[in-house]
Design a protein around this motif. Structure first.
Motif, PDB file in Angstrom:
ATOM      1  N   ALA A  89      20.532 -38.036 -22.275  1.00  0.00           N
ATOM      2  CA  ALA A  89      20.297 -38.100 -20.830  1.00  0.00           C
ATOM      3  C   ALA A  89      21.029 -39.290 -20.220  1.00  0.00           C
ATOM      4  O   ALA A  89      21.561 -39.197 -19.104  1.00  0.00           O
ATOM      5  CB  ALA A  89      18.802 -38.189 -20.543  1.00  0.00           C
ATOM      6  N   LEU A  90      21.079 -40.410 -20.925  1.00  0.00           N
ATOM      7  CA  LEU A  90      21.813 -41.583 -20.423  1.00  0.00           C
ATOM      8  C   LEU A  90      23.306 -41.268 -20.315  1.00  0.00           C
ATOM      9  O   LEU A  90      23.940 -41.599 -19.297  1.00  0.00           O
ATOM     10  CB  LEU A  90      21.584 -42.782 -21.347  1.00  0.00           C
ATOM     11  N   CYS A  91      23.851 -40.613 -21.315  1.00  0.00           N
ATOM     12  CA  CYS A  91      25.268 -40.245 -21.268  1.00  0.00           C
ATOM     13  C   CYS A  91      25.537 -39.254 -20.143  1.00  0.00           C
ATOM     14  O   CYS A  91      26.547 -39.363 -19.437  1.00  0.00           O
ATOM     15  CB  CYS A  91      25.711 -39.669 -22.612  1.00  0.00           C
ATOM     16  N   ALA A  92      24.647 -38.289 -19.948  1.00  0.00           N
ATOM     17  CA  ALA A  92      24.809 -37.327 -18.849  1.00  0.00           C
ATOM     18  C   ALA A  92      24.686 -38.019 -17.504  1.00  0.00           C
ATOM     19  O   ALA A  92      25.428 -37.701 -16.561  1.00  0.00           O
ATOM     20  CB  ALA A  92      23.769 -36.215 -18.973  1.00  0.00           C
ATOM     21  N   LEU A  93      23.762 -38.981 -17.398  1.00  0.00           N
ATOM     22  CA  LEU A  93      23.616 -39.751 -16.158  1.00  0.00           C
ATOM     23  C   LEU A  93      24.907 -40.518 -15.856  1.00  0.00           C
ATOM     24  O   LEU A  93      25.397 -40.505 -14.718  1.00  0.00           O
ATOM     25  CB  LEU A  93      22.438 -40.714 -16.260  1.00  0.00           C
ATOM     26  N   LEU A  94      25.475 -41.151 -16.864  1.00  0.00           N
ATOM     27  CA  LEU A  94      26.732 -41.884 -16.661  1.00  0.00           C
ATOM     28  C   LEU A  94      27.873 -40.940 -16.301  1.00  0.00           C
ATOM     29  O   LEU A  94      28.768 -41.306 -15.531  1.00  0.00           O
ATOM     30  CB  LEU A  94      27.074 -42.702 -17.906  1.00  0.00           C
ATOM     31  N   SER A  95      27.831 -39.729 -16.833  1.00  0.00           N
ATOM     32  CA  SER A  95      28.904 -38.776 -16.545  1.00  0.00           C
ATOM     33  C   SER A  95      28.874 -38.299 -15.085  1.00  0.00           C
ATOM     34  O   SER A  95      29.900 -37.839 -14.576  1.00  0.00           O
ATOM     35  CB  SER A  95      28.825 -37.574 -17.485  1.00  0.00           C
ATOM     36  N   THR A  96      27.734 -38.420 -14.409  1.00  0.00           N
ATOM     37  CA  THR A  96      27.661 -37.984 -13.000  1.00  0.00           C
ATOM     38  C   THR A  96      28.569 -38.820 -12.108  1.00  0.00           C
ATOM     39  O   THR A  96      28.935 -38.376 -11.028  1.00  0.00           O
ATOM     40  CB  THR A  96      26.215 -38.054 -12.453  1.00  0.00           C
ATOM     41  N   PHE A  97      28.951 -40.014 -12.546  1.00  0.00           N
ATOM     42  CA  PHE A  97      29.847 -40.865 -11.761  1.00  0.00           C
ATOM     43  C   PHE A  97      31.302 -40.402 -11.879  1.00  0.00           C
ATOM     44  O   PHE A  97      32.141 -40.780 -11.068  1.00  0.00           O
ATOM     45  CB  PHE A  97      29.734 -42.332 -12.193  1.00  0.00           C
ATOM     46  N   PHE A  98      31.597 -39.580 -12.907  1.00  0.00           N
ATOM     47  CA  PHE A  98      32.969 -39.161 -13.154  1.00  0.00           C
ATOM     48  C   PHE A  98      33.180 -37.661 -13.026  1.00  0.00           C
ATOM     49  O   PHE A  98      34.288 -37.211 -12.753  1.00  0.00           O
ATOM     50  CB  PHE A  98      33.415 -39.606 -14.554  1.00  0.00           C
ATOM     51  N   VAL A  99      32.101 -36.867 -13.261  1.00  0.00           N
ATOM     52  CA  VAL A  99      32.199 -35.410 -13.275  1.00  0.00           C
ATOM     53  C   VAL A  99      31.114 -34.841 -12.381  1.00  0.00           C
ATOM     54  O   VAL A  99      29.946 -35.197 -12.521  1.00  0.00           O
ATOM     55  CB  VAL A  99      32.027 -34.859 -14.713  1.00  0.00           C
TER      56      VAL A  99
END
Length: 151
Positions: A36-46
């Motif tokens: 979930a942390l990785c997916a949260l961080l990915s929202t800034f790029f994707v």
């Protein structure tokens, strides 16, 4: 869907997984919290939610596969044998007649007196030498050495 909604969803899932992990303390949802942390961080790029879900699944699976064995090795306590376990297999002397039906019996092993029961339900007289087969609670289960030698 508003651009900020996926970030809120992943943040809520991250918090949920951390709370579940704190409540269970068994490395149950830690792996999903990483995903979930990785997916949260990915929202800034994707902005594509399907890519975020794939990122969540991949990082959850990777953390489970790669980190769990390491965590198990260092966090799961190993069984520590107690001093009581050391008497298993040793010889003892019967100091009180062992009679399972009457719930009587005691042996002396290594200078300590233990409550004893017969492993094979036989009555064992005082003075007999026995071998300790197992421990259940504070009782030793024993077999007379005479029976062991005959087998």
């Amino acid at each position: 869907m508003p651009a900020w909604l996926p970030s809120v969803i992943w943040l809520a899932l991250l918090i949920l997984f951390v709370v579940v992990e704190a409540a269970t303390v068994g490395l149950v949802s830690f792996w999903f919290a990483i995903g979930a942390l990785c997916a949260l961080l990915s929202t800034f790029f994707v902005s594509n939610i399907w890519i975020q879900i794939i990122i969540f699944l991949v990082f959850s699976a990777l953390s489970l596969a790669l980190l769990r064995p390491v965590a198990q090795r260092y966090l799961v306590p190993r069984r520590v044998h107690t001093n009581a376990d050391r008497v298993i297999g040793k010889e003892a002397e019967v100091i009180e007649i062992i009679h399972n039906l009457k719930a009587t019996g005691a042996v002396k092993v290594a200078g300590t007196t233990w409550t004893a029961r017969s492993s094979d339900e036989s009555v064992i007289p005082v003075g007999e030498t026995v071998r300790i087969d197992r421990i259940e609670g504070v009782k030793l289960f024993v077999t007379p050495l005479g029976k062991i030698e005959k087998e």
